[in-house]
Enzyme design. Structure first.
Site, PDB file in Angstrom:
ATOM      1  N   GLY A  36       0.777  -1.273   0.131  1.00  0.00           N
ATOM      2  CA  GLY A  36       0.132   0.189   0.024  1.00  0.00           C
ATOM      3  C   GLY A  36       0.987   1.402   0.170  1.00  0.00           C
TER       4      GLY A  36
ATOM      5  N   THR B  41       2.387   1.914  -3.763  1.00  0.00           N
ATOM      6  CA  THR B  41       1.271   2.143  -5.070  1.00  0.00           C
ATOM      7  C   THR B  41       0.066   2.426  -4.800  1.00  0.00           C
ATOM      8  OG1 THR B  41       0.814  -0.215  -4.940  1.00  0.00           O
ATOM      9  CG2 THR B  41       2.852   0.511  -6.219  1.00  0.00           C
ATOM     10  N   ARG B  42      -0.411   2.333  -3.333  1.00  0.00           N
ATOM     11  CA  ARG B  42      -2.047   2.696  -3.119  1.00  0.00           C
ATOM     12  C   ARG B  42      -2.512   4.030  -3.787  1.00  0.00           C
ATOM     13  NH1 ARG B  42      -5.029   0.160   0.412  1.00  0.00           N
ATOM     14  NH2 ARG B  42      -3.403  -0.411   1.894  1.00  0.00           N
TER      15      ARG B  42
ATOM     16  N   GLU C 231       0.192 -13.474   1.240  1.00  0.00           N
ATOM     17  CA  GLU C 231      -0.709 -13.125   0.185  1.00  0.00           C
ATOM     18  C   GLU C 231       0.050 -13.984  -1.016  1.00  0.00           C
ATOM     19  OE1 GLU C 231      -3.115  -9.258   0.522  1.00  0.00           O
ATOM     20  OE2 GLU C 231      -1.659  -9.488  -0.785  1.00  0.00           O
TER      21      GLU C 231
END
Length: 1043
Positions: free
Chosen positions: A31, A34-35, A97
């Site tokens: 995040g 690049t969020r 993830e």
């Protein structure tokens, strides 16, 4: 493609057992990197294209445990985008993830798309640089679980090895478009695969539509129409296409059921609001008039590439009121209009029309099995029942789906019961859909539809037009409307076809109007119906009767008892009887409203004396016993004389074929200036009427009504005419200026009247089987497309032929005669031994053929438009550059495959053959006459015959007529649209189909691809044979001396 199928060193993670949430895309990203830039732009682009992406800051509900919900989101997603940034490896959550994503990919073969955002892919792959620093921290932090750290390293190495996007030094907006496009392509392929269980037979139609749409073209706006009968899958096809290609456009909309929106809502305005909502993602409920909506659509979409699909348009006015013009949309936009009515599409101005075909047997079977058995194959013992259902549905997807779903889970006895019930009571859900098209017809179009459904399915179109016109219907426009609305179709041979379920619909509608309470009985097509009408004494209601052998359902011995009751059918307008009838009773009269009568084997010698024929348009009594009285008939061997024709000035057709006892043909025939068809074949006793100097005839003073021609067609004009009977010896044909077709074959003619050369509208002329020596000049017959001089044993020279350049009308019309046999196109000089084998004749006829092709190249062709020439000759012209001895030759397709400039216009095939009687004529007199077959057949590489391309020689190969050995050349021209069927084929000349007393030997066969240059530069020197005629050919003109 970024699918990860490689073995992984990752340990398998136990997947949660909770119900999955399904997403199109799961994006794994750090995040803080690049969020608020790349990832945010990526999510916006996905949302704009309708891609459902999981976003952890919006898709997780407050209070939920983050880890389990993310696991569920990953498990339920189809595509994974891993945004590998500088700080990605520092996040243990990102690494978990990624590990879980790769486990899911390995288990389900999903897709992973890596994106390298400001980081070198090799750095990620080898975990060097800043990624090395991250793993130094992880090593210290997770000393007790070093295997987990190793799994994270393996996961990064694995994902970095996949094909992806390196964003360094590139415009992010362009790369995002590429990423989104790749995601959509993956999702479309998955959608196509998952939808395959419900959609059968859609791939080929979809591919054809994509070709018609010119998707690669971005220069203009292209409009394509989709049409077909109700229930054939037009809307389904449009939806499949929309799902497949919509991602290629900046804005898209699918307007469902335009017709319903016009019926139930504020039609055009509601459609325009839907366009704005679907294309721009905005609601415009405040818009209250068409002008405002139209201006907004034009202003907002004029620079966008738009896809618009309008479903179920049933009036062209709907499109006009919606007001979307191709000029309003950006370049490369596509508009698709779906309608049952092809005329609406053409009226709107579509660029292409795609007609949705019925399912073939394989796809029909697959669809039925999926609906009825939930399998791709038939259950044991159901084969015969399945075949019965498929024959009933005849490829209509709606019927197959409805019946298959109804039959699911039912046993064999229930299937049998359902199939039997269908024959008596059609499935209502199917009929309701089909009836929508019928309800939209005008009254006269409904009558034509019902006539076809009850009487005329699968009959020749020209015959049907004639009958309908005789009955007072305007058949040309009526049939065109039914074709446009996909209620009927016409095949390449000109036959009318109505789908079996539409036929059943029509008959059901008629029976609704003949219910037990009403019993109107307007139309009768079964013997049982005839008997019911008689029992109920309702003959006065009957308007049309058509009884065929195939319809009666009774044993032939149990003949229809109809004769006496016909006199009571006062409103009968159409009567066709093709089955045996009981002749008991008295046929005292016919209905005064009768317009068309066709009665095969009419059993009486006379028609009713009280018959008022004022309304009658046509009477056909094939193979009848009639001798005299009102009207004769073709093949009526007992017919002796004909009436005075002054009472019938509008007569258009006269067929006296086979009237071998006819000795008197009243000279008042010359009064029939509207006559277009005259058939006197085998009328061997009327020679005197056809000479240039006919003998005096006894002209009757009174207008006798004792006999009449076999086929009568006239307009609704007064019965009596002021035309006077000619009293001079004017030739029979001198005033028949409307004549289009004339058959004088086998009439024992010693001379052909010169007046034939003045029949300027003549298209077909058959003079075969006669005994004349010469034929008058045909120079002025510019419309002639068929000439037969076969079996003219005494013919010594050919007539002067017309110049083909004068032919300016559609070949299809020439090939559809008004009545009787379908004429082929060409010249047939066959079995004329006195002509000899002079190259002069083959040169003349071949020149006519080439110039005919040149003159008519611009016209469309149907499957029957193969031009043929048969002429005496023993050597193949050298113009044919591909020749072979015997009856086989391989067609070289390379010229047409490399014809990039479209210079090839067709192909001419040539066969040289000889005929020899096997025995002396006197030895064959006791045996029946037998026909021989000679045909061109084309086979593929496996030896299978391609039936569509086959053609037989259009002359009579009869062992009784051919008594001496002779040689002939047979030429057949295939226009370009038929020539494509010849590619990579073997031409085989078949002579062995039937046994007979005639031996046929094929000496040579060959072919030539015909180029435009051949037609433009053609001269008779190209027909020069191996034994050249030299100067003779150069000086020979088509209209040169033939006498």
């Amino acid at each position: 493609m970024a699918s990860s199928n490689n073995p992984s060193s990752l340990a398998l993670v136990t997947l949660p057992k909770k119900k999955k949430n399904f997403y199109d895309v799961f994006v794994s990203f750090r995040g803080e990197d690049t969020r608020n830039n790349f990832t945010d732009f990526l999510f916006d682009a996905l949302e704009e294209k309708g891609v459902f992406a999981f976003r952890d800051d919006t898709n997780l509900q407050k209070g939920e445990s983050i880890a389990p919900e993310l696991f569920h989101a990953i498990e339920g997603s189809q595509v994974f985008v891993v945004v590998l940034s500088k700080n990605y490896a520092f996040s243990t959550w990102c690494l978990k993830e990624l590990e879980y994503i790769l486990c899911c990919v390995q288990a389900s073969k999903k897709y992973v798309l890596p994106v390298f955002y400001d980081v070198d892919p090799s750095l990620v792959r080898k975990q060097t640089g800043i990624y090395s620093e991250a793993f130094v921290q992880h090593g210290h932090r997770f000393k007790q679980d070093s295997q987990m750290v190793l799994r994270w390293r393996a996961a990064l190495t694995q994902v970095a090895d996949l094909s992806g996007w390196d964003l360094r030094d590139k415009r992010q907006s362009l790369e995002i478009k590429k990423i989104v496009q790749r995601i959509i392509t993956i999702l479309d392929s998955k959608l196509s695969s998952s939808a395959s269980n419900d959609l059968v037979g859609m791939d080929s139609p979809r591919q054809e539509l994509e070709k018609l749409l010119l998707l690669d073209s971005v220069d203009d706006v292209h409009v394509v129409g989709i049409c077909g009968m109700g229930g054939i899958g037009k809307t389904t096809l449009g939806m499949v296409l929309y799902d497949r290609i919509s991602h290629q456009f900046g804005a898209c909309c699918f307007i469902d059921d335009v017709s319903k929106m016009f019926r139930l809502h504020d039609g055009p305005l509601d459609v325009q609001k839907q366009i704005l909502h679907q294309t721009l993602g905005e609601n415009h409920n405040q818009i209250c008039n068409l002008s405002t909506a139209s201006n907004l659509i034009r202003r907002r979409l004029c620079r966008q590439r738009v896809l618009m699909i309008f479903d179920n348009v049933d009036k062209v006015e709907q499109l006009e009121k919606i007001g979307v013009c191709r000029e309003w949309l950006g370049e490369g936009s596509k508009i698709i209009i779906i309608s049952r009515d092809e005329h609406i599409l053409k009226n709107y101005g579509v660029d292409e029309v795609y007609k949705v075909p019925l399912l073939d047997w394989t796809n029909s079977l697959q669809l039925l099995c999926r609906k009825a058995f939930k399998l791709d194959h038939i259950l044991n013992s159901y084969e015969g029942l399945v075949n019965g259902i498929l024959h009933y549905a005849n490829g209509l997807p709606l019927a197959i789906k409805v019946l298959g779903s109804f039959l699911f889970g039912r046993d064999i006895s229930e299937w049998r019961s359902a199939l039997a019930r269908l024959k008596e009571s059609p499935e209502k859900d199917v009929m309701d859909v089909l009836r929508l098209s019928f309800d939209g017809l005008k009254e006269q179009e409904k009558e034509i539809f019902l006539h076809i459904a009850c009487f005329f399915n699968q009959v020749w179109g020209k015959y049907l037009k004639n009958v309908l016109n005789c009955c007072g219907f305007h058949a040309d426009i009526g049939l065109r409307v039914l074709i446009d609305k996909s209620l009927i179709s016409i095949d390449a041979d000109g036959f009318i076809h109505m789908h079996g379920l539409l036929e059943e619909l029509g008959r059901e509608i008629v029976q609704e109007n003949s219910s037990k309470e009403q019993r109107n009985w307007r139309r009768i097509w079964f013997v049982k119906q005839v008997n019911d009408v008689m029992l109920e004494k309702m003959e006065k209601n009957v308007e049309a009767i058509v009884l065929n052998h195939e319809n009666d359902g009774e044993d032939d011995a149990k003949m229809v008892t109809i004769v006496e009751h016909l006199s009571k059918m006062r409103h009968l307008r159409l009567l066709i009887v093709r089955c045996p009838v009981n002749t008991s009773g008295n046929l005292s009269c016919f209905s005064k409203e009768l317009r068309y009568v066709e009665w095969s084997e009419y059993p009486f010698k006379y028609l009713p004396s009280s018959f008022d024929s004022n309304q009658l348009v046509e009477l056909i009594l094939e193979y009848s016993s009639i001798e005299q009285l009102w009207k004769g008939k073709s093949h009526s061997k007992n017919l002796i004389k004909m009436p005075h024709f002054g009472e019938f000035p509008n007569l258009e057709r006269l067929d006296l074929e086979g009237c071998i006892k006819l000795v008197q043909l009243d000279p008042s025939l010359s009064l029939l200036t509207k006559l277009v068809y005259l058939n006197l074949k085998d009328c061997k006793c009327i020679i005197g009427l056809l000479s240039n100097n006919p003998r005096p005839l006894n002209i009757r003073a009174s207008h006798s009504s004792s006999t009449t021609p076999s086929s009568l067609k006239r307009n609704m004009l007064p019965k009596h005419s002021s035309l006077q009977t000619p009293t001079t010896h004017t030739n029979l044909f001198s005033s028949l200026h409307s004549l289009c077709e004339l058959n004088l074959s086998f009439c024992n003619l010693l001379q052909i009247p010169n007046a034939i050369g003045c029949l300027y509208w003549l298209e077909a002329l058959n003079l075969g089987g006669n005994n004349f020596v010469t034929v008058p000049s045909l120079r002025e017959l510019s419309k002639l497309v068929y000439l037969s001089l076969e079996h003219c044993k005494l013919l010594k020279s050919l007539p002067v032929l017309p110049s083909p350049t004068a032919i300016e009308h559609d070949l299809y019309k020439n090939n559809l005669p008004a009545f009787g046999t379908r004429w082929p196109i060409g010249l047939f000089i066959f079995n004329c031994p006195k002509l000899g084998e002079t190259e002069r004749w083959s040169s003349m006829t071949f020149s006519w053929m080439i110039q005919f092709i040149q003159a008519n190249r611009q016209f469309s062709h149907d499957s029957s438009d193969r031009v043929q020439i048969v002429t005496p000759g023993s050597e193949m012209p050298s113009w044919f550059n591909n020749q072979s001895k015997g009856n086989l030759i391989r067609i070289d397709s390379s010229p047409i495959m490399h014809d990039n400039n479209n210079n090839i216009v067709g192909c001419v095939c040539c066969v040289v053959f000889s005929m020899t009687p096997r025995s002396h004529p006197t030895m064959r007199r006791s045996s029946p006459s037998r026909q021989t077959y000679l045909g061109l057949e084309f086979t593929d590489t496996h030896g299978r015959v391609i039936e569509k391309s086959n053609t037989g020689i259009q002359v009579t190969l009869n062992d009784r007529l051919i008594t001496a050995k002779s040689n002939h050349i047979w030429l057949t021209y295939f226009p370009l649209d038929l020539s494509s069927d010849l590619l990579n084929r073997t031409l085989w000349v078949d002579t062995s189909r039937y046994e007979n007393d005639l031996k046929i030997e094929v000496k040579n066969c060959g072919y030539r691809w015909v180029y435009k240059q051949d037609l433009q530069e053609f001269n008779l020197t190209k027909m020069n044979h191996r034994n050249s005629l030299g100067g003779k050919l150069k000086s020979l003109a088509i209209e040169g001396e033939a006498q």
